[in-house]
Design a protein around this motif. Structure first.
Motif: not given
Length: 358
Positions: A216-220, A198-208
């Motif tokens: 990066i996971a998003f719990d639906l 029940n979770t979406l996942h993307w690759i995230g790159e640090s902005s710093v």
């Protein structure tokens, strides 16, 4: 002498093993079968009938002469092309796939959801063009028994629920952990190809810190963000680029490593136990310089026959793919294709289902 009637549980058990195309025909036999096949219980039973949650490999391809887009489906069971779906709008991009439903957006930011097996389409509620580059995800929330489309930018995250067909913004306070996860990261994947638990996942790159990646996971269900460390994050070896995906129903990540062309390689890691970072396991290490094949060559290798006279297969449409040619299992080879890099927005695993759009 009257013929005995089958118990309904037996009927459900038999029918749940049939493909969607056959079930659509069987709905016409009688009202009771129509009601049974359209019932939520049967739809769920049919959806969950298999251990592995994929039936087809979908290829999202454009026809240059007409600007139409085809989705061609390769059956994992027969290793042959099974069907071809023409999308009735121009320049669409896939932004999510879950339980047999596909979510797409066109160049005018009109959103659609479709079930390729039943050929149902639905236009979702219009939303303003995002103020910045957006990343998308589409998945199922079992608590509300509803599907959610997520659109996230550096400015805000919005959610559309399929039943209500309405958008809303997710409000997060400054001292919220979910907010802090997103403050110093930008999502670098257009859509979430890894949807599980029940979770979406993307690759995230640090902005710093350029070149520092995480998942990066998003719990639906709770609509919260969290981060997951990628394997080898502390190594000195250079991570050039990362891509998330699914491999054998597990969260997977493909990482381009190495500082030079000689050292450059693709590592495919699999999280064997979801949420447990120590369960990351290196599945493959691919040298892209020695394993670049054209799409038709890959199909020939795994024994798939294609008709080169079809409009879809012009010589200009051949894609370069990376593949581990040492792997002898056909299904794993095709599954590797979905993990691979430059064209993964156009290739995806999908299921066949009766899930309704409304």
């Amino acid at each position: 002498m009257a013929s005995p009637c089958l118990n309904e549980d037996v009927v459900i058990s038999i029918l749940s093993k049939l493909p969607v195309k056959s079930l659509v025909r069987l709905k016409c036999i009688c009202k009771s079968w129509n009601s049974l096949i359209e019932s939520p219980l049967f739809i769920t039973t049919h959806l969950n009938r298999k251990v592995h949650h994929k039936d087809y490999l979908g290829l999202f391809m454009s026809e240059r002469s007409t600007s139409r887009t085809h989705i061609s489906f390769i059956s994992y069971n027969t290793m042959k092309f099974s069907s071809n779906l023409i999308l009735p709008f121009k320049y669409p991009s896939i932004i999510g796939s879950c339980n047999g439903l596909l979510c797409v957006v066109d160049n005018k930011f009109t959103y659609y959801v479709t079930n390729p097996a039943t050929r149902e389409f639905k236009i979702l509620k219009e939303q303003d063009e995002p103020s910045a580059d957006a990343s998308y995800g589409f998945g199922f929330d079992p608590m509300t028994n509803d599907y959610k489309l997520v659109r996230s930018t550096v400015a805000e995250t919005e959610v559309l629920t399929l039943k209500n067909n309405s958008w809303r913004s997710i409000l997060m306070s400054d001292d919220d952990y979910s907010t802090s996860v997103m403050k110093e990261v930008r999502l670098v994947e257009f859509w979430s190809k890894a949807v599980l638990s029940n979770t979406l996942h993307w690759i995230g790159e640090s902005s710093v810190q350029k070149g520092k990646f995480s998942i990066i996971a998003f719990d639906l269900i709770h609509e919260r963000f969290r981060d997951i460390n990628i394997p080898g994050a502390g190594d000195k070896d250079f991570h050039y680029q990362c891509y998330s995906s699914m491999f054998q129903d597990c969260l997977s990540i493909s990482i381009i490593c190495g500082r030079t062309g000689i050292d450059r390689r693709v590592e495919v890691w699999v999280m064997k136990e979801y949420g447990v970072e120590r369960s990351w396991t290196k599945q493959y290490c691919i040298n892209p310089n020695s394993n670049v094949l054209k799409l038709n060559q890959m199909f020939e290798y795994i024994g798939v026959t294609i008709d080169v006279n079809e409009p879809l297969w012009s010589t200009d449409d051949l894609l370069l793919v990376l593949i581990a040619v040492s792997n002898r299992e056909k299904e794993s080879m095709v599954e590797n294709f979905t993990l691979l890099l430059q064209f993964c927005s156009f290739v995806f695993n999908c299921r066949e289902s009766l899930v309704p759009i409304d």
